[in-house]
Design a protein around this motif. Structure first.
Motif, PDB file in Angstrom:
ATOM      1  N   ARG A   5       2.149 -80.843 -37.714  1.00  0.00           N
ATOM      2  CA  ARG A   5       1.886 -81.736 -38.831  1.00  0.00           C
ATOM      3  C   ARG A   5       2.915 -82.853 -38.885  1.00  0.00           C
ATOM      4  N   VAL A   6       2.449 -84.031 -39.223  1.00  0.00           N
ATOM      5  CA  VAL A   6       3.303 -85.201 -39.412  1.00  0.00           C
ATOM      6  C   VAL A   6       2.883 -85.862 -40.721  1.00  0.00           C
ATOM      7  N   VAL A   7       3.843 -86.262 -41.509  1.00  0.00           N
ATOM      8  CA  VAL A   7       3.545 -87.005 -42.726  1.00  0.00           C
ATOM      9  C   VAL A   7       3.599 -88.494 -42.414  1.00  0.00           C
ATOM     10  N   LEU A   8       2.542 -89.202 -42.747  1.00  0.00           N
ATOM     11  CA  LEU A   8       2.508 -90.645 -42.572  1.00  0.00           C
ATOM     12  C   LEU A   8       2.951 -91.293 -43.880  1.00  0.00           C
ATOM     13  N   ALA A   9       4.080 -91.959 -43.854  1.00  0.00           N
ATOM     14  CA  ALA A   9       4.687 -92.479 -45.077  1.00  0.00           C
ATOM     15  C   ALA A   9       4.064 -93.808 -45.478  1.00  0.00           C
ATOM     16  N   THR A  10       2.832 -93.741 -45.997  1.00  0.00           N
ATOM     17  CA  THR A  10       2.169 -94.939 -46.504  1.00  0.00           C
ATOM     18  C   THR A  10       1.214 -94.554 -47.613  1.00  0.00           C
ATOM     19  N   ASN A  11       1.011 -95.487 -48.537  1.00  0.00           N
ATOM     20  CA  ASN A  11      -0.012 -95.335 -49.568  1.00  0.00           C
ATOM     21  C   ASN A  11      -1.216 -96.225 -49.285  1.00  0.00           C
ATOM     22  N   ASN A  12      -1.202 -96.893 -48.144  1.00  0.00           N
ATOM     23  CA  ASN A  12      -2.276 -97.807 -47.775  1.00  0.00           C
ATOM     24  C   ASN A  12      -3.398 -97.001 -47.119  1.00  0.00           C
ATOM     25  N   ALA A  13      -4.517 -96.850 -47.819  1.00  0.00           N
ATOM     26  CA  ALA A  13      -5.614 -96.014 -47.322  1.00  0.00           C
ATOM     27  C   ALA A  13      -6.209 -96.556 -46.027  1.00  0.00           C
ATOM     28  N   LYS A  14      -6.324 -97.874 -45.924  1.00  0.00           N
ATOM     29  CA  LYS A  14      -6.894 -98.458 -44.715  1.00  0.00           C
ATOM     30  C   LYS A  14      -5.966 -98.261 -43.522  1.00  0.00           C
ATOM     31  N   LYS A  15      -4.670 -98.399 -43.763  1.00  0.00           N
ATOM     32  CA  LYS A  15      -3.705 -98.180 -42.688  1.00  0.00           C
ATOM     33  C   LYS A  15      -3.711 -96.712 -42.258  1.00  0.00           C
ATOM     34  N   LEU A  16      -3.820 -95.819 -43.243  1.00  0.00           N
ATOM     35  CA  LEU A  16      -3.878 -94.394 -42.946  1.00  0.00           C
ATOM     36  C   LEU A  16      -5.077 -94.065 -42.064  1.00  0.00           C
ATOM     37  N   ALA A  17      -6.249 -94.602 -42.432  1.00  0.00           N
ATOM     38  CA  ALA A  17      -7.452 -94.348 -41.649  1.00  0.00           C
ATOM     39  C   ALA A  17      -7.320 -94.920 -40.241  1.00  0.00           C
ATOM     40  N   GLU A  18      -6.757 -96.117 -40.147  1.00  0.00           N
ATOM     41  CA  GLU A  18      -6.583 -96.761 -38.851  1.00  0.00           C
ATOM     42  C   GLU A  18      -5.651 -95.933 -37.965  1.00  0.00           C
ATOM     43  N   LEU A  19      -4.530 -95.496 -38.516  1.00  0.00           N
ATOM     44  CA  LEU A  19      -3.574 -94.728 -37.725  1.00  0.00           C
ATOM     45  C   LEU A  19      -4.134 -93.366 -37.342  1.00  0.00           C
ATOM     46  N   ARG A  20      -4.881 -92.732 -38.242  1.00  0.00           N
ATOM     47  CA  ARG A  20      -5.486 -91.440 -37.910  1.00  0.00           C
ATOM     48  C   ARG A  20      -6.476 -91.583 -36.764  1.00  0.00           C
ATOM     49  N   ARG A  21      -7.236 -92.652 -36.745  1.00  0.00           N
ATOM     50  CA  ARG A  21      -8.188 -92.872 -35.652  1.00  0.00           C
ATOM     51  C   ARG A  21      -7.458 -92.937 -34.318  1.00  0.00           C
ATOM     52  N   VAL A  22      -6.357 -93.670 -34.293  1.00  0.00           N
ATOM     53  CA  VAL A  22      -5.656 -93.885 -33.037  1.00  0.00           C
ATOM     54  C   VAL A  22      -4.913 -92.632 -32.588  1.00  0.00           C
ATOM     55  N   VAL A  23      -4.281 -91.930 -33.519  1.00  0.00           N
ATOM     56  CA  VAL A  23      -3.534 -90.724 -33.157  1.00  0.00           C
ATOM     57  C   VAL A  23      -4.463 -89.656 -32.604  1.00  0.00           C
ATOM     58  N   GLY A  24      -5.663 -89.539 -33.183  1.00  0.00           N
ATOM     59  CA  GLY A  24      -6.626 -88.570 -32.685  1.00  0.00           C
ATOM     60  C   GLY A  24      -6.394 -87.185 -33.237  1.00  0.00           C
ATOM     61  N   ASP A  25      -6.844 -86.168 -32.505  1.00  0.00           N
ATOM     62  CA  ASP A  25      -6.888 -84.798 -33.014  1.00  0.00           C
ATOM     63  C   ASP A  25      -5.703 -83.937 -32.619  1.00  0.00           C
ATOM     64  N   GLY A  26      -4.735 -84.487 -31.891  1.00  0.00           N
ATOM     65  CA  GLY A  26      -3.640 -83.657 -31.416  1.00  0.00           C
ATOM     66  C   GLY A  26      -2.641 -83.269 -32.483  1.00  0.00           C
ATOM     67  N   VAL A  27      -2.661 -83.981 -33.616  1.00  0.00           N
ATOM     68  CA  VAL A  27      -1.703 -83.724 -34.676  1.00  0.00           C
ATOM     69  C   VAL A  27      -2.398 -83.892 -36.021  1.00  0.00           C
ATOM     70  N   GLU A  28      -2.031 -83.080 -36.990  1.00  0.00           N
ATOM     71  CA  GLU A  28      -2.566 -83.210 -38.343  1.00  0.00           C
ATOM     72  C   GLU A  28      -1.713 -84.228 -39.099  1.00  0.00           C
ATOM     73  N   VAL A  29      -2.329 -85.340 -39.465  1.00  0.00           N
ATOM     74  CA  VAL A  29      -1.602 -86.396 -40.155  1.00  0.00           C
ATOM     75  C   VAL A  29      -1.793 -86.231 -41.660  1.00  0.00           C
ATOM     76  N   LEU A  30      -0.707 -85.941 -42.368  1.00  0.00           N
ATOM     77  CA  LEU A  30      -0.735 -85.823 -43.820  1.00  0.00           C
ATOM     78  C   LEU A  30      -0.411 -87.172 -44.450  1.00  0.00           C
TER      79      LEU A  30
END
Length: 206
Positions: A5-30
């Motif tokens: 698990r990794v915590v993504l330190a942002t409150n920007n929902a669009k940025k969160l979605a964008e980063l989750r797409r790129v990171v993929g399924d290897g890590v759970e992004v909180l």
């Protein structure tokens, strides 16, 4: 086996979605909403790398989990590299995308196309509970249009004409097209490789 698990330190929902797409399924992004609230640091550094590290360090200290943070913005050559680290608050109020974009266009009014060169910059920082840190920077070169176009993306995307995009703005690219070439897409794919090494994830989606 559970994913790291990794915590993504942002409150920007669009940025969160964008980063989750790129990171993929290897890590759970909180998201920050998934962890206990903590005081977020002011972005007081003069570089994207410095601000990304500030946010990642605060997050790992508060949560005890690996923390990923980014700082990104637009550098306009005609404006001496500004808005730079002030991109999100260029018009005075943080996160007012429309006002920020309109101010930059007004500042470039009557500037010819050949001098409207610009780039998006993204720095991504990974801070780990053991105190180790990783930070990297990527850029996306282009120029600025005279009027916004496109409904995808956010921030300055509607006026940014990336090199090699056939005259389309970043906001006219599909999410998949943008992820493949953008500053953030490049940076997060590179950081995904680092996370694969230090967290034992499966690496980037590809």
């Amino acid at each position: 086996m559970s994913r790291p698990r990794v915590v993504l330190a942002t409150n920007n929902a669009k940025k969160l979605a964008e980063l989750r797409r790129v990171v993929g399924d290897g890590v759970e992004v909180l998201a920050l909403a998934d962890v206990a609230p903590y005081p977020e640091p002011a972005e007081t550094e003069r570089t994207f790398e410095g601000n990304a590290l500030l946010k990642a360090r605060a997050c790992v200290a508060a949560t005890g989990l690996p923390a990923l943070a980014d700082d990104s913005g637009l550098e306009v050559d005609e404006l001496g590299g500004m808005p730079g680290v002030r991109s999100a608050r260029w018009a005075g109020r943080h996160g007012d995308d429309v006002a920020n974009l309109e101010l930059v266009l007004r500042q470039l009014e009557d500037v010819p196309a050949g001098r409207r060169t610009a780039r998006f910059v993204c720095a991504v920082a990974l801070a780990l509970p053991d105190g180790s840190e990783h930070v990297l920077r990527r850029v996306w070169e282009g120029r600025l249009a005279t009027a916004p176009a496109g409904a995808n993306g956010f921030g300055y995307d509607p006026v940014f004409l990336p090199e090699g995009a056939g005259g389309r703005t970043a906001a006219q690219l599909s999410p998949e097209e943008k992820d493949a070439v953008s500053h953030r897409g490049q940076a997060v794919r590179a950081m995904a490789q680092t996370m694969a090494q230090v967290l034992g994830t499966g690496g980037e989606r590809g």
